[in-house]
Design a protein around this motif. Structure first.
Motif, PDB file in Angstrom:
ATOM      1  N   LEU A  50       4.337 -16.045   3.296  1.00  0.00           N
ATOM      2  CA  LEU A  50       4.384 -15.224   2.100  1.00  0.00           C
ATOM      3  C   LEU A  50       4.500 -13.765   2.515  1.00  0.00           C
ATOM      4  O   LEU A  50       3.680 -13.268   3.282  1.00  0.00           O
ATOM      5  CB  LEU A  50       3.118 -15.449   1.269  1.00  0.00           C
ATOM      6  N   HIS A  51       5.542 -13.110   2.029  1.00  0.00           N
ATOM      7  CA  HIS A  51       5.793 -11.705   2.333  1.00  0.00           C
ATOM      8  C   HIS A  51       5.560 -10.891   1.061  1.00  0.00           C
ATOM      9  O   HIS A  51       6.196 -11.158   0.043  1.00  0.00           O
ATOM     10  CB  HIS A  51       7.229 -11.504   2.818  1.00  0.00           C
ATOM     11  N   VAL A  52       4.651  -9.926   1.126  1.00  0.00           N
ATOM     12  CA  VAL A  52       4.300  -9.130  -0.049  1.00  0.00           C
ATOM     13  C   VAL A  52       4.488  -7.648   0.280  1.00  0.00           C
ATOM     14  O   VAL A  52       3.954  -7.159   1.272  1.00  0.00           O
ATOM     15  CB  VAL A  52       2.835  -9.390  -0.484  1.00  0.00           C
ATOM     16  N   HIS A  53       5.256  -6.963  -0.550  1.00  0.00           N
ATOM     17  CA  HIS A  53       5.517  -5.533  -0.347  1.00  0.00           C
ATOM     18  C   HIS A  53       5.403  -4.815  -1.683  1.00  0.00           C
ATOM     19  O   HIS A  53       6.001  -5.251  -2.660  1.00  0.00           O
ATOM     20  CB  HIS A  53       6.923  -5.305   0.214  1.00  0.00           C
ATOM     21  N   GLY A  54       4.656  -3.725  -1.707  1.00  0.00           N
ATOM     22  CA  GLY A  54       4.575  -2.930  -2.924  1.00  0.00           C
ATOM     23  C   GLY A  54       3.233  -2.249  -3.080  1.00  0.00           C
ATOM     24  O   GLY A  54       2.357  -2.364  -2.233  1.00  0.00           O
ATOM     25  N   PRO A  55       3.071  -1.555  -4.197  1.00  0.00           N
ATOM     26  CA  PRO A  55       1.879  -0.732  -4.411  1.00  0.00           C
ATOM     27  C   PRO A  55       0.576  -1.523  -4.537  1.00  0.00           C
ATOM     28  O   PRO A  55      -0.490  -1.010  -4.198  1.00  0.00           O
ATOM     29  CB  PRO A  55       2.181   0.026  -5.710  1.00  0.00           C
ATOM     30  N   ASP A  56       0.653  -2.769  -4.984  1.00  0.00           N
ATOM     31  CA  ASP A  56      -0.567  -3.566  -5.126  1.00  0.00           C
ATOM     32  C   ASP A  56      -0.550  -4.772  -4.174  1.00  0.00           C
ATOM     33  O   ASP A  56      -1.119  -5.827  -4.444  1.00  0.00           O
ATOM     34  CB  ASP A  56      -0.768  -4.013  -6.573  1.00  0.00           C
ATOM     35  N   ALA A  57       0.086  -4.575  -3.016  1.00  0.00           N
ATOM     36  CA  ALA A  57       0.295  -5.675  -2.072  1.00  0.00           C
ATOM     37  C   ALA A  57      -1.009  -6.297  -1.575  1.00  0.00           C
ATOM     38  O   ALA A  57      -1.100  -7.527  -1.464  1.00  0.00           O
ATOM     39  CB  ALA A  57       1.135  -5.196  -0.890  1.00  0.00           C
ATOM     40  N   GLU A  59      -4.022  -6.565  -2.960  1.00  0.00           N
ATOM     41  CA  GLU A  59      -4.620  -7.414  -3.988  1.00  0.00           C
ATOM     42  C   GLU A  59      -3.760  -8.656  -4.238  1.00  0.00           C
ATOM     43  O   GLU A  59      -4.266  -9.765  -4.386  1.00  0.00           O
ATOM     44  CB  GLU A  59      -4.806  -6.630  -5.291  1.00  0.00           C
ATOM     45  N   ALA A  60      -2.449  -8.473  -4.234  1.00  0.00           N
ATOM     46  CA  ALA A  60      -1.534  -9.598  -4.455  1.00  0.00           C
ATOM     47  C   ALA A  60      -1.666 -10.624  -3.339  1.00  0.00           C
ATOM     48  O   ALA A  60      -1.694 -11.830  -3.603  1.00  0.00           O
ATOM     49  CB  ALA A  60      -0.093  -9.090  -4.555  1.00  0.00           C
TER      50      ALA A  60
END
Length: 80
Positions: A50-57, A59-60
């Motif tokens: 799972l790759h998560v990128h962004g301002p709320d990464a 917590e996501a």
């Protein structure tokens, strides 16, 4: 094994975040906010990344790992 409940919960949880959340399965990359993409990819017994990128990464990543674990799906959350 039916993953319908898992697919719906994964997609709904991902949709709460503004970050990009992408599931890698072998050489395929699927936006987990896409229920159709999950239906064609998600099967039990596989290992996913799972790759998560962004301002709320952060917590996501935490929430998505919880949802995958709840449905006994193996996922490795990648920290970049």
């Amino acid at each position: 094994m039916s993953n319908n409940a898992a697919i719906v919960e994964i997609s709904q949880t991902a949709s709460k975040f503004t970050s990009s959340i992408v599931l890698q399965a072998d050489s395929k990359y699927i936006d987990v906010k896409s229920i159709l993409g999950l239906f064609t990819t998600l099967v039990g017994g596989h290992q996913y990344e799972l790759h998560v990128h962004g301002p709320d990464a952060e917590e996501a990543k935490k929430k998505m790992a919880e949802v995958f674990a709840k449905h006994n799906l193996n996922v490795n959350v990648i920290s970049d």
